[in-house]
Design a protein around this motif. Structure first.
Motif, PDB file in Angstrom:
ATOM      1  N   ASP A 111       0.703  -1.226  -0.016  1.00  0.00           N
ATOM      2  CA  ASP A 111       0.029  -0.006  -0.006  1.00  0.00           C
ATOM      3  C   ASP A 111       1.009   1.207   0.166  1.00  0.00           C
ATOM      4  O   ASP A 111       0.514   2.319  -0.557  1.00  0.00           O
ATOM      5  CB  ASP A 111      -0.933   0.004   1.167  1.00  0.00           C
ATOM      6  CG  ASP A 111      -1.952   1.036   1.106  1.00  0.00           C
ATOM      7  OD1 ASP A 111      -2.187   1.710  -0.104  1.00  0.00           O
ATOM      8  OD2 ASP A 111      -2.536   1.521   2.136  1.00  0.00           O
ATOM      9  N   ASP A 112       2.050   1.159   0.595  1.00  0.00           N
ATOM     10  CA  ASP A 112       3.005   2.328   0.760  1.00  0.00           C
ATOM     11  C   ASP A 112       3.838   2.280  -0.244  1.00  0.00           C
ATOM     12  O   ASP A 112       4.386   3.566  -0.760  1.00  0.00           O
ATOM     13  CB  ASP A 112       3.809   2.474   2.160  1.00  0.00           C
ATOM     14  CG  ASP A 112       2.646   2.572   3.347  1.00  0.00           C
ATOM     15  OD1 ASP A 112       1.508   2.846   3.234  1.00  0.00           O
ATOM     16  OD2 ASP A 112       3.113   1.979   4.425  1.00  0.00           O
ATOM     17  N   VAL A 113       4.451   1.373  -0.898  1.00  0.00           N
ATOM     18  CA  VAL A 113       5.423   1.339  -1.879  1.00  0.00           C
ATOM     19  C   VAL A 113       4.915   0.847  -2.965  1.00  0.00           C
ATOM     20  O   VAL A 113       4.051  -0.127  -2.996  1.00  0.00           O
ATOM     21  CB  VAL A 113       6.570   0.655  -1.404  1.00  0.00           C
ATOM     22  CG1 VAL A 113       7.774   0.418  -2.100  1.00  0.00           C
ATOM     23  CG2 VAL A 113       7.073   1.074   0.052  1.00  0.00           C
ATOM     24  N   GLU A 114       5.474   1.495  -4.331  1.00  0.00           N
ATOM     25  CA  GLU A 114       5.110   0.850  -5.762  1.00  0.00           C
ATOM     26  C   GLU A 114       6.006  -0.370  -5.969  1.00  0.00           C
ATOM     27  O   GLU A 114       7.241  -0.328  -6.098  1.00  0.00           O
ATOM     28  CB  GLU A 114       5.234   2.086  -6.699  1.00  0.00           C
ATOM     29  CG  GLU A 114       4.873   1.774  -7.875  1.00  0.00           C
ATOM     30  CD  GLU A 114       4.783   2.824  -8.957  1.00  0.00           C
ATOM     31  OE1 GLU A 114       4.404   2.492 -10.251  1.00  0.00           O
ATOM     32  OE2 GLU A 114       5.439   3.885  -8.626  1.00  0.00           O
ATOM     33  N   VAL A 115       5.480  -1.458  -6.047  1.00  0.00           N
ATOM     34  CA  VAL A 115       6.026  -2.821  -6.356  1.00  0.00           C
ATOM     35  C   VAL A 115       5.634  -3.284  -7.610  1.00  0.00           C
ATOM     36  O   VAL A 115       4.113  -3.352  -7.649  1.00  0.00           O
ATOM     37  CB  VAL A 115       5.978  -3.574  -4.928  1.00  0.00           C
ATOM     38  CG1 VAL A 115       6.561  -5.208  -5.303  1.00  0.00           C
ATOM     39  CG2 VAL A 115       6.626  -3.053  -3.749  1.00  0.00           C
ATOM     40  N   ASP A 116       6.339  -4.080  -8.378  1.00  0.00           N
ATOM     41  CA  ASP A 116       5.761  -4.556  -9.499  1.00  0.00           C
ATOM     42  C   ASP A 116       5.915  -6.193  -9.446  1.00  0.00           C
ATOM     43  O   ASP A 116       4.801  -7.081 -10.011  1.00  0.00           O
ATOM     44  CB  ASP A 116       6.773  -4.333 -10.790  1.00  0.00           C
ATOM     45  CG  ASP A 116       6.617  -2.960 -11.521  1.00  0.00           C
ATOM     46  OD1 ASP A 116       5.602  -2.444 -11.481  1.00  0.00           O
ATOM     47  OD2 ASP A 116       7.747  -2.381 -11.318  1.00  0.00           O
ATOM     48  N   GLU A 117       6.751  -6.750  -8.329  1.00  0.00           N
ATOM     49  CA  GLU A 117       6.756  -8.294  -8.401  1.00  0.00           C
ATOM     50  C   GLU A 117       7.372  -8.511  -7.179  1.00  0.00           C
ATOM     51  O   GLU A 117       8.102  -7.923  -6.456  1.00  0.00           O
ATOM     52  CB  GLU A 117       7.717  -8.480  -9.372  1.00  0.00           C
ATOM     53  CG  GLU A 117       7.755 -10.405  -9.387  1.00  0.00           C
ATOM     54  CD  GLU A 117       8.298 -10.777 -10.572  1.00  0.00           C
ATOM     55  OE1 GLU A 117       8.571 -12.077 -10.769  1.00  0.00           O
ATOM     56  OE2 GLU A 117       8.581 -10.024 -11.852  1.00  0.00           O
TER      57      GLU A 117
END
Length: 465
Positions: free
Chosen positions: A198-204
């Motif tokens: 929710d806090d950090v943009e993660v792709d995988e």
């Protein structure tokens, strides 16, 4: 880990095709001189044979392995193998249909192309042009969050460091025992995954846990599904095979990886087929529909004297927000409080022209520009408002999986009558069910069927208001 950024692989392939065509024309110029223009009509079919043969060679060899090589010896070996496939396919065709073509042109093209592509790879390794993979302003890299900071997790960091040109970016680790690693920050415990996503943009999310941690592995997969984030798993003689549904096992840079929730579009041949159709169909549609665009634009302006286009924010592949182009069908500034409401039957916000455009989905036509920009596909799950997306995420299990692929101008849910309101549980669930069916059962012929039903099936226009 999964190199799931097909557009990066597609970019590499496109670059190679450009080099192949340049090699062909340069060799032709050397051979024929000023007569090359008069020979052009005869040479272009041969050039098409070269291009198609190279693509077939890439597919036969295994596109991922070819583009993931990070040593000159491996690259030279695979490149030579693909070149031999190219020669094997092209040679009999040349002998049968192009007997007038000079051998110098054929083998000169092959030699120059081989030299240019190998030189380009050597420069990228020697000069470490990492910015083409890590600079998000140029190519959006794959941001990895690793669950498990033990030895398998540290191998992920080692792989990223060895392959910076591929655009991987380590976000950090989650681990219940380790609170610091030299390879990257530990952002919290495994149970904190939902908060981190929710806090950090993660792709995988990469799971690097021992096999006996089944509960933590299953919980991680469920959380990643909720957020629509891809999952890869580094196997450790897992005791349960239940999580392997829709998965593929492969080795990436020496690291064995199980890629969960595979779709047909993860295959490069399928991706190229869909991408090619999108580009060709959208270009033809925009050229052919320009008179229709002009008539619609004039009708909108006469009806309401406002802007012709409407560009709402929508979520696309990887949850990236983009501006979705539409013909405006509602009054300007009717009531700002109603902007986030789904359209209803006899909605007072809709103009007279807008009712007609919505009935026949003509307001969606400008989205062919979104397809050419790369934000959308001709066929796929329809893009939702950001607020609706967040609401559906909470109410429909695994809803965010629909963001694994690009949204479409039309989709399987729409041609089966599930468009319009999303107020009831059935409406929401059925829309997701149809989108999920499309994602897991994609084929080129399914796309053709959806395009046909969009134009000719009355059910498609059900709930269109």
């Amino acid at each position: 880990m999964k190199v799931r950024k097909q557009r990066i692989i597609f970019s590499y392939l496109l670059l190679e095709l450009i080099l192949l065509n340049l090699s062909f024309f340069f060799t032709a110029q050397i051979k024929y001189g000023q007569e090359v223009l008069t020979m052009l009509a005869k040479l272009l079919p041969l050039l098409a044979v070269f291009n198609i043969s190279w693509i077939i060679g890439i597919i036969i060899n295994g596109s991922h392995d070819y583009y993931l090589q990070n040593t000159l010896v491996k690259r030279l070996r695979d490149q030579f193998k693909i070149l031999m496939i190219l020669v094997g396919i092209a040679s009999p065709i040349i002998l049968l249909f192009f007997p007038y073509v000079s051998r110098f042109l054929v083998f000169g093209t092959f030699l120059m192309f081989f030299s240019l592509t190998f030189l380009g790879f050597w420069l990228s390794i020697s000069w470490k042009w990492n910015k083409f993979g890590t600079d998000r302003s140029m190519i959006k890299g794959t941001r990895l969050l690793v669950v498990g900071a033990g030895a398998p997790g540290l191998r992920v960091h080692s792989f990223v460091e060895r392959n910076k040109h591929l655009g991987f970016q380590m976000i950090g680790y989650l681990d219940d025992k380790t609170f610091h690693t030299p390879a990257g920050p530990v952002l919290g415990k495994i149970k904190d995954l939902s908060q981190v996503l929710d806090d950090v943009e993660v792709d995988e999310v990469v799971i690097a846990l021992p096999g006996h941690h089944q509960e933590a592995i299953n919980a991680t997969i469920e959380t990643a599904d909720h957020w629509g984030v891809r999952v890869s798993l580094i196997p450790d003689f897992l005791e349960s095979q239940a999580i392997f549904s829709q998965s593929a096992t492969r080795e990436v840079g020496g690291v064995p990886v199980i890629e969960l929730r595979q779709t047909s579009l993860d295959s490069l041949p399928n991706y190229i087929m869909k991408k090619g159709f999108d580009l060709v169909f959208s270009t033809m549609a925009l050229v052919g529909l320009m008179p229709v665009f002009a008539i619609i634009a004039l009708a909108i302006y006469i009806d309401d004297r406002g802007p012709v286009f409407y560009k709402p924010a929508r979520r696309g592949q990887g949850k990236v927000v983009f501006s979705c182009y539409k013909f405006r069908t509602m009054y300007v500034n009717f009531d700002s409080k109603l902007n986030n409401m789904s359209t209803q039957k006899d909605d007072p916000r809709i103009t007279r022209v807008g009712k007609f455009l919505r009935k026949y989905s003509l307001d969606e036509l400008p989205q062919f520009f979104n397809v050419l920009e790369g934000h959308m596909s001709v066929v796929g799950p329809r893009p939702h408002r950001v607020s609706l997306d967040e609401d559906m995420q909470q109410s429909v299990e695994k809803y965010m999986i629909r963001h694994y692929i690009k949204p479409g101008i039309t989709g399987w849910a729409q041609v089966n009558g599930w468009r319009g309101p999303t107020e009831t549980e059935e409406q929401r669930q059925q829309r997701f069910n149809h989108d999920f069916f499309y994602i897991t059962n994609w084929s080129f012929w399914l796309d053709m069927r959806i395009v046909w039903k969009t134009v000719f099936d009355r059910k498609t226009h059900k709930n269109a208001f």
